[in-house]
Motif scaffolding. Structure first.
Motif, PDB file in Angstrom:
ATOM      1  N   GLY A  82       0.814  -1.208   0.000  1.00 53.81           N
ATOM      2  CA  GLY A  82       0.000   0.000   0.000  1.00 53.81           C
ATOM      3  C   GLY A  82       0.847   1.257   0.000  1.00 53.81           C
ATOM      4  N   ILE A  83       1.919   1.271   0.799  1.00 55.27           N
ATOM      5  CA  ILE A  83       2.807   2.433   0.827  1.00 55.27           C
ATOM      6  C   ILE A  83       3.430   2.660  -0.545  1.00 55.27           C
ATOM      7  N   LYS A  84       3.855   1.583  -1.210  1.00 53.00           N
ATOM      8  CA  LYS A  84       4.483   1.716  -2.524  1.00 53.00           C
ATOM      9  C   LYS A  84       3.526   2.320  -3.542  1.00 53.00           C
ATOM     10  N   ILE A  85       2.265   1.893  -3.501  1.00 56.47           N
ATOM     11  CA  ILE A  85       1.279   2.427  -4.446  1.00 56.47           C
ATOM     12  C   ILE A  85       1.077   3.918  -4.226  1.00 56.47           C
ATOM     13  N   PHE A  86       0.898   4.322  -2.974  1.00 59.75           N
ATOM     14  CA  PHE A  86       0.694   5.746  -2.682  1.00 59.75           C
ATOM     15  C   PHE A  86       1.955   6.552  -2.983  1.00 59.75           C
ATOM     16  N   LEU A  87       3.123   5.971  -2.704  1.00 67.81           N
ATOM     17  CA  LEU A  87       4.370   6.692  -2.928  1.00 67.81           C
ATOM     18  C   LEU A  87       4.624   6.896  -4.423  1.00 67.81           C
ATOM     19  N   LEU A  88       4.299   5.907  -5.231  1.00 68.17           N
ATOM     20  CA  LEU A  88       4.457   6.063  -6.680  1.00 68.17           C
ATOM     21  C   LEU A  88       3.529   7.140  -7.221  1.00 68.17           C
ATOM     22  N   THR A  89       2.333   7.258  -6.639  1.00 69.79           N
ATOM     23  CA  THR A  89       1.423   8.332  -7.034  1.00 69.79           C
ATOM     24  C   THR A  89       2.007   9.693  -6.664  1.00 69.79           C
ATOM     25  N   VAL A  90       2.613   9.779  -5.490  1.00 76.13           N
ATOM     26  CA  VAL A  90       3.274  11.017  -5.058  1.00 76.13           C
ATOM     27  C   VAL A  90       4.421  11.363  -6.010  1.00 76.13           C
ATOM     28  N   LEU A 107      10.355  25.358  -4.367  1.00 77.48           N
ATOM     29  CA  LEU A 107       9.479  26.002  -3.395  1.00 77.48           C
ATOM     30  C   LEU A 107       8.272  25.118  -3.074  1.00 77.48           C
ATOM     31  N   ILE A 108       7.699  24.505  -4.108  1.00 79.66           N
ATOM     32  CA  ILE A 108       6.507  23.662  -3.908  1.00 79.66           C
ATOM     33  C   ILE A 108       6.881  22.337  -3.246  1.00 79.66           C
ATOM     34  N   MET A 109       7.903  21.665  -3.788  1.00 77.75           N
ATOM     35  CA  MET A 109       8.313  20.354  -3.270  1.00 77.75           C
ATOM     36  C   MET A 109       9.500  20.521  -2.320  1.00 77.75           C
ATOM     37  N   ASN A 110       9.296  21.266  -1.248  1.00 76.40           N
ATOM     38  CA  ASN A 110      10.363  21.435  -0.265  1.00 76.40           C
ATOM     39  C   ASN A 110      10.437  20.210   0.636  1.00 76.40           C
ATOM     40  N   ARG A 111      11.408  20.195   1.535  1.00 75.53           N
ATOM     41  CA  ARG A 111      11.640  19.020   2.377  1.00 75.53           C
ATOM     42  C   ARG A 111      10.449  18.723   3.284  1.00 75.53           C
ATOM     43  N   THR A 112       9.785  19.770   3.774  1.00 77.33           N
ATOM     44  CA  THR A 112       8.622  19.555   4.643  1.00 77.33           C
ATOM     45  C   THR A 112       7.489  18.880   3.889  1.00 77.33           C
ATOM     46  N   VAL A 113       7.198  19.375   2.683  1.00 72.13           N
ATOM     47  CA  VAL A 113       6.126  18.796   1.876  1.00 72.13           C
ATOM     48  C   VAL A 113       6.451  17.345   1.528  1.00 72.13           C
ATOM     49  N   CYS A 114       7.688  17.076   1.114  1.00 74.65           N
ATOM     50  CA  CYS A 114       8.078  15.708   0.770  1.00 74.65           C
ATOM     51  C   CYS A 114       7.937  14.776   1.974  1.00 74.65           C
ATOM     52  N   GLY A 115       8.353  15.245   3.152  1.00 77.19           N
ATOM     53  CA  GLY A 115       8.221  14.432   4.356  1.00 77.19           C
ATOM     54  C   GLY A 115       6.773  14.135   4.698  1.00 77.19           C
ATOM     55  N   LEU A 116       5.903  15.143   4.537  1.00 72.67           N
ATOM     56  CA  LEU A 116       4.480  14.945   4.821  1.00 72.67           C
ATOM     57  C   LEU A 116       3.852  13.967   3.832  1.00 72.67           C
ATOM     58  N   LEU A 117       4.241  14.065   2.564  1.00 69.61           N
ATOM     59  CA  LEU A 117       3.692  13.160   1.552  1.00 69.61           C
ATOM     60  C   LEU A 117       4.125  11.714   1.814  1.00 69.61           C
ATOM     61  N   SER A 121       1.720   8.530   2.903  1.00 71.14           N
ATOM     62  CA  SER A 121       1.766   7.227   2.224  1.00 71.14           C
ATOM     63  C   SER A 121       1.856   6.089   3.229  1.00 71.14           C
ATOM     64  N   TRP A 122       2.652   6.280   4.282  1.00 70.24           N
ATOM     65  CA  TRP A 122       2.773   5.243   5.310  1.00 70.24           C
ATOM     66  C   TRP A 122       1.457   5.067   6.066  1.00 70.24           C
ATOM     67  N   VAL A 123       0.805   6.165   6.383  1.00 68.88           N
ATOM     68  CA  VAL A 123      -0.489   6.071   7.075  1.00 68.88           C
ATOM     69  C   VAL A 123      -1.516   5.377   6.181  1.00 68.88           C
ATOM     70  N   GLY A 124      -1.544   5.733   4.898  1.00 67.79           N
ATOM     71  CA  GLY A 124      -2.464   5.087   3.971  1.00 67.79           C
ATOM     72  C   GLY A 124      -2.210   3.601   3.841  1.00 67.79           C
ATOM     73  N   GLY A 125      -0.919   3.204   3.792  1.00 70.49           N
ATOM     74  CA  GLY A 125      -0.594   1.787   3.718  1.00 70.49           C
ATOM     75  C   GLY A 125      -1.005   1.036   4.969  1.00 70.49           C
TER      76      GLY A 125
END
Length: 287
Positions: A82-90, A107-117, A121-125
């Protein structure tokens, strides 16, 4: 040990060693690089997930497994999947932002945003996996107790239940199959849009973006096509089931590290940079 049994043991062992070594190398660079590129960060997360998947499946390729062990394997199998599926979508969204808005990408894909995404994915999995185990554990099992595969999964366990599982199969197909199929179609649509968008880029920029997209599309195909085949249909036995299972659980995790490194220039550049840094640090010590 007969030649047949020797092949059954050495084959998975070789796959396990090769896959673990490749993904360990890629994951190790993530701990060494303090400021990785965003797509490198996502690819390293995928490698780490492969390291979690292999011990959950390959060492349990044994004639006997307990019911609790079977459920544990089921949980980790769907958790990582599940994590892999969500992560590939990200990652598809990450590539879309990089190509459509290159000046605002950092600016859009900063470290905070990437960490949250990644955290999402882990929560969704986890939610996806808990749902699978929760629905399966309620089934009554009274025999036979032989799985028609080399690992525990929902389609095989449902066949052993001593009750009508039609409604449960519909729930499982809607949870696994339709979600996987919809994510796959979204990914195909997004990469198609990206390829169309690349027509307006320069030849050099188009070549670089195509190289990155090609590695992503290869990984998406290797992961999603077997998932769609297994889960987006009634849980019946077909001749290709075991072949697809081997492809998804063993071959794909073994090929992914090579795809990441050979087809992604950012990964290669990051590895070269870290290698030069280590040589510079070790150089004075040698003198």
């Amino acid at each position: 040990m007969s030649p047949k049994n020797w092949t059954q043991v050495t084959g998975p062992l070789v796959v396990y060693v090769v896959t673990t070594t490749g993904n360990l190398l890629i994951t190790g660079f993530s701990w060494m690089d303090q400021h990785p590129h965003t797509q490198v960060f996502f690819l390293w997360n995928l490698s780490f997930l492969e390291l979690l998947l292999m011990p959950a499946v390959v060492p349990k390729m044994l004639p006997v497994i307990s019911f609790s062990g079977c459920l544990t394997q089921l949980f980790f199998f769907h958790f990582v999947g599940g994590i892999k599926i969500f992560l590939l979508t990200v990652m598809a969204y990450d590539r879309y932002v990089a190509i459509s808005q290159p000046l605002r990408y950092m600016l859009i894909m900063n470290r905070t945003v990437c960490g949250l995404l990644v955290a999402a994915s882990w929560v969704g999995g986890f939610i996806h996996s808990i749902a699978q185990v929760g629905l399966t554990v309620q089934l009554p099992f009274c025999g036979p107790d032989k799985l028609d595969n080399f690992y525990c999964d929902v389609p095989q366990l449902i066949k052993l239940a001593c009750t009508d599982t039609f409604v449960l199969e519909l729930l499982m197909v809607s949870n696994n199959g339709l979600v996987t199929l919809m994510c796959f179609l979204v990914l195909l649509g997004s990469y198609t849009a990206l390829l169309v968008m690349l027509r307006s880029h320069s030849r050099e920029g188009r070549s670089k973006a195509l190289s990155t997209c090609a590695s992503h599309i290869a990984v998406v195909t290797l992961i999603f096509v077997p998932c769609v085949y297994i889960y987006a249909r009634p849980f019946r036995t077909f001749p290709m089931d075991k072949v697809v299972s081997v492809l998804y659980t063993m071959v794909t995790p073994m090929l992914n590290p090579a795809i990441y490194t050979l087809r992604n220039k950012e990964v290669i550049m990051a590895m070269k940079k870290l290698w030069r840094r280590q040589k510079d640090l070790l150089g004075p010590l040698e003198h």
